[in-house]
Design a protein around this motif. Structure first.
Motif, PDB file in Angstrom:
ATOM      1  N   PRO A  71       0.829  -1.216   0.000  1.00  0.00           N
ATOM      2  CA  PRO A  71       0.000   0.000   0.000  1.00  0.00           C
ATOM      3  C   PRO A  71       0.861   1.263   0.000  1.00  0.00           C
ATOM      4  O   PRO A  71       1.830   1.373   0.764  1.00  0.00           O
ATOM      5  N   ALA A  72       0.516   2.202  -0.866  1.00  0.00           N
ATOM      6  CA  ALA A  72       1.294   3.434  -0.989  1.00  0.00           C
ATOM      7  C   ALA A  72       1.354   4.212   0.319  1.00  0.00           C
ATOM      8  O   ALA A  72       2.342   4.900   0.600  1.00  0.00           O
ATOM      9  N   ASP A  73       0.312   4.099   1.135  1.00  0.00           N
ATOM     10  CA  ASP A  73       0.324   4.802   2.418  1.00  0.00           C
ATOM     11  C   ASP A  73       1.442   4.297   3.321  1.00  0.00           C
ATOM     12  O   ASP A  73       1.887   5.011   4.223  1.00  0.00           O
ATOM     13  N   HIS A  74       1.889   3.076   3.094  1.00  0.00           N
ATOM     14  CA  HIS A  74       3.020   2.540   3.848  1.00  0.00           C
ATOM     15  C   HIS A  74       4.353   2.889   3.182  1.00  0.00           C
ATOM     16  O   HIS A  74       5.306   3.301   3.850  1.00  0.00           O
ATOM     17  N   THR A  75       4.394   2.710   1.869  1.00  0.00           N
ATOM     18  CA  THR A  75       5.683   2.818   1.176  1.00  0.00           C
ATOM     19  C   THR A  75       6.122   4.252   0.936  1.00  0.00           C
ATOM     20  O   THR A  75       7.312   4.571   1.088  1.00  0.00           O
ATOM     21  N   VAL A  76       5.230   5.125   0.523  1.00  0.00           N
ATOM     22  CA  VAL A  76       5.640   6.483   0.141  1.00  0.00           C
ATOM     23  C   VAL A  76       6.333   7.220   1.285  1.00  0.00           C
ATOM     24  O   VAL A  76       7.427   7.784   1.086  1.00  0.00           O
ATOM     25  N   PRO A  77       5.771   7.274   2.500  1.00  0.00           N
ATOM     26  CA  PRO A  77       6.493   7.959   3.579  1.00  0.00           C
ATOM     27  C   PRO A  77       7.861   7.337   3.868  1.00  0.00           C
ATOM     28  O   PRO A  77       8.834   8.053   4.143  1.00  0.00           O
ATOM     29  N   ARG A  78       7.937   6.014   3.779  1.00  0.00           N
ATOM     30  CA  ARG A  78       9.216   5.336   4.040  1.00  0.00           C
ATOM     31  C   ARG A  78      10.230   5.647   2.956  1.00  0.00           C
ATOM     32  O   ARG A  78      11.424   5.852   3.232  1.00  0.00           O
ATOM     33  N   LEU A  79       9.786   5.689   1.712  1.00  0.00           N
ATOM     34  CA  LEU A  79      10.673   6.022   0.599  1.00  0.00           C
ATOM     35  C   LEU A  79      11.156   7.465   0.684  1.00  0.00           C
ATOM     36  O   LEU A  79      12.321   7.762   0.404  1.00  0.00           O
ATOM     37  N   LEU A  83      15.288   9.329   1.275  1.00  0.00           N
ATOM     38  CA  LEU A  83      15.990  10.333   0.476  1.00  0.00           C
ATOM     39  C   LEU A  83      17.028  11.095   1.291  1.00  0.00           C
ATOM     40  O   LEU A  83      17.864  11.800   0.727  1.00  0.00           O
ATOM     41  N   ASP A  84      16.982  10.963   2.608  1.00  0.00           N
ATOM     42  CA  ASP A  84      17.985  11.586   3.472  1.00  0.00           C
ATOM     43  C   ASP A  84      19.101  10.615   3.850  1.00  0.00           C
ATOM     44  O   ASP A  84      19.980  10.965   4.652  1.00  0.00           O
ATOM     45  N   ALA A  85      19.084   9.418   3.273  1.00  0.00           N
ATOM     46  CA  ALA A  85      20.098   8.417   3.598  1.00  0.00           C
ATOM     47  C   ALA A  85      21.472   8.854   3.100  1.00  0.00           C
ATOM     48  O   ALA A  85      21.604   9.620   2.146  1.00  0.00           O
ATOM     49  N   ASP A  86      22.504   8.377   3.757  1.00  0.00           N
ATOM     50  CA  ASP A  86      23.872   8.713   3.356  1.00  0.00           C
ATOM     51  C   ASP A  86      24.274   8.009   2.062  1.00  0.00           C
ATOM     52  O   ASP A  86      24.986   8.580   1.228  1.00  0.00           O
ATOM     53  N   GLY A  87      23.842   6.789   1.880  1.00  0.00           N
ATOM     54  CA  GLY A  87      24.246   6.016   0.710  1.00  0.00           C
ATOM     55  C   GLY A  87      23.523   6.440  -0.554  1.00  0.00           C
ATOM     56  O   GLY A  87      22.306   6.622  -0.553  1.00  0.00           O
ATOM     57  N   SER A  88      24.281   6.605  -1.631  1.00  0.00           N
ATOM     58  CA  SER A  88      23.673   7.040  -2.888  1.00  0.00           C
ATOM     59  C   SER A  88      22.738   5.986  -3.460  1.00  0.00           C
ATOM     60  O   SER A  88      21.711   6.322  -4.065  1.00  0.00           O
ATOM     61  N   GLN A  89      23.055   4.696  -3.277  1.00  0.00           N
ATOM     62  CA  GLN A  89      22.165   3.656  -3.811  1.00  0.00           C
ATOM     63  C   GLN A  89      20.830   3.667  -3.093  1.00  0.00           C
ATOM     64  O   GLN A  89      19.784   3.467  -3.715  1.00  0.00           O
ATOM     65  N   ALA A  90      20.855   3.885  -1.790  1.00  0.00           N
ATOM     66  CA  ALA A  90      19.597   3.950  -1.041  1.00  0.00           C
ATOM     67  C   ALA A  90      18.722   5.062  -1.591  1.00  0.00           C
ATOM     68  O   ALA A  90      17.507   4.883  -1.781  1.00  0.00           O
ATOM     69  N   ARG A  91      19.313   6.214  -1.883  1.00  0.00           N
ATOM     70  CA  ARG A  91      18.543   7.349  -2.389  1.00  0.00           C
ATOM     71  C   ARG A  91      18.062   7.100  -3.821  1.00  0.00           C
ATOM     72  O   ARG A  91      16.893   7.362  -4.150  1.00  0.00           O
ATOM     73  N   SER A  92      18.941   6.590  -4.670  1.00  0.00           N
ATOM     74  CA  SER A  92      18.555   6.369  -6.066  1.00  0.00           C
ATOM     75  C   SER A  92      17.481   5.290  -6.180  1.00  0.00           C
ATOM     76  O   SER A  92      16.549   5.419  -6.985  1.00  0.00           O
ATOM     77  N   GLN A  93      17.580   4.236  -5.369  1.00  0.00           N
ATOM     78  CA  GLN A  93      16.568   3.191  -5.417  1.00  0.00           C
ATOM     79  C   GLN A  93      15.227   3.680  -4.879  1.00  0.00           C
ATOM     80  O   GLN A  93      14.161   3.309  -5.388  1.00  0.00           O
ATOM     81  N   ALA A  94      15.264   4.512  -3.844  1.00  0.00           N
ATOM     82  CA  ALA A  94      14.021   5.079  -3.325  1.00  0.00           C
ATOM     83  C   ALA A  94      13.353   5.945  -4.384  1.00  0.00           C
ATOM     84  O   ALA A  94      12.133   5.891  -4.593  1.00  0.00           O
ATOM     85  N   LEU A  95      14.150   6.736  -5.072  1.00  0.00           N
ATOM     86  CA  LEU A  95      13.608   7.587  -6.136  1.00  0.00           C
ATOM     87  C   LEU A  95      13.067   6.753  -7.284  1.00  0.00           C
ATOM     88  O   LEU A  95      12.005   7.061  -7.855  1.00  0.00           O
ATOM     89  N   HIS A  96      13.793   5.713  -7.638  1.00  0.00           N
ATOM     90  CA  HIS A  96      13.330   4.826  -8.713  1.00  0.00           C
ATOM     91  C   HIS A  96      11.980   4.219  -8.362  1.00  0.00           C
ATOM     92  O   HIS A  96      11.071   4.161  -9.198  1.00  0.00           O
ATOM     93  N   THR A  97      11.835   3.792  -7.114  1.00  0.00           N
ATOM     94  CA  THR A  97      10.567   3.197  -6.684  1.00  0.00           C
ATOM     95  C   THR A  97       9.455   4.235  -6.665  1.00  0.00           C
ATOM     96  O   THR A  97       8.319   3.956  -7.070  1.00  0.00           O
TER      97      THR A  97
END
Length: 222
Positions: A71-79, A83-97
């Protein structure tokens, strides 16, 4: 009457969480597939954690799919928090999702700072996400922000930006026209290549920097 045996969801989730971290990529792929086939919000943290470190492209793609099944109500806030994560992959994957979910609630996070991120993969993912979540009336401003990145990076980065721009439609035409007059030949050539791609999505994507230099030196009518 046959006895109904209850499914031990907690046990299943524990097993999938362990499988997501297995050394064999095929095992991780199957675990991500299972998580998406029978989506459970209780697996959200495990899926997010794996996205940040998963080295295999196909597994990452399956992880994204599994997240979009929740459910987007769960995933969107978590994603968005990711975006404030230190790792670039974490941020890029969150954006991709986020780009796959297409929830307009992500729009406020598409800041100029994020769209200009120094990491090319983060920036590319941000461009795609912004185009998918931009609300009505904000498309032109987004086009201007994206166009400020014309000339950036190598061919793959430039093609990603061009595709994001043309996804906004004909409103990018005046933005590209101005960029073609730039005194930076790479910017001008990138704008010209994007304009050609807008007119014909099947056209080859090539930057003619020599022609851009000639036009700048002699004028468009020369």
């Amino acid at each position: 009457m046959q006895e109904v045996v209850p499914i031990d969801t907690e046990h299943t989730n524990t097993r999938l969480t362990r499988a997501l971290a297995a050394g064999d990529p095929s095992t991780r792929l199957k675990a991500a597939l299972a998580a998406g086939t029978d989506p459970d919000p209780a697996l959200l943290d495990a899926l997010m954690a794996r996205c940040a470190v998963e080295p295999d492209f196909y597994v990452r793609d399956m992880l994204t799919w599994a997240l979009t099944r929740l459910p987007a109500d769960h995933t969107v806030p978590r994603l968005l928090a990711e975006l404030d994560a230190d790792g670039s992959q974490a941020r890029s994957q969150a954006l991709h999702t986020l780009s796959k979910i297409g929830d307009v609630r992500a729009w406020p996070a598409m800041t100029p700072e994020l769209l200009h991120d120094r990491d090319d993969e983060v920036a590319r993912a941000a461009w795609r996400a912004a185009v998918e979540v931009v609300p009505d009336g904000e498309e032109r401003a987004l086009a201007e922000t994206l166009a400020s990145q014309l000339g950036r990076g190598g061919r793959d980065v430039q093609l990603s930006l061009s595709r994001s721009l043309i996804a906004l439609g004909e409103l990018v035409e005046p933005v590209l026209k101005r960029a073609k007059e730039s005194d930076d030949p790479v910017v001008a050539a990138h704008a010209d290549a994007t304009e050609r791609l807008l007119a014909d999505p099947d056209a080859a994507f090539e930057l003619d920097i020599k022609e851009a230099k000639r036009v700048f030196a002699l004028g468009p009518e020369a």
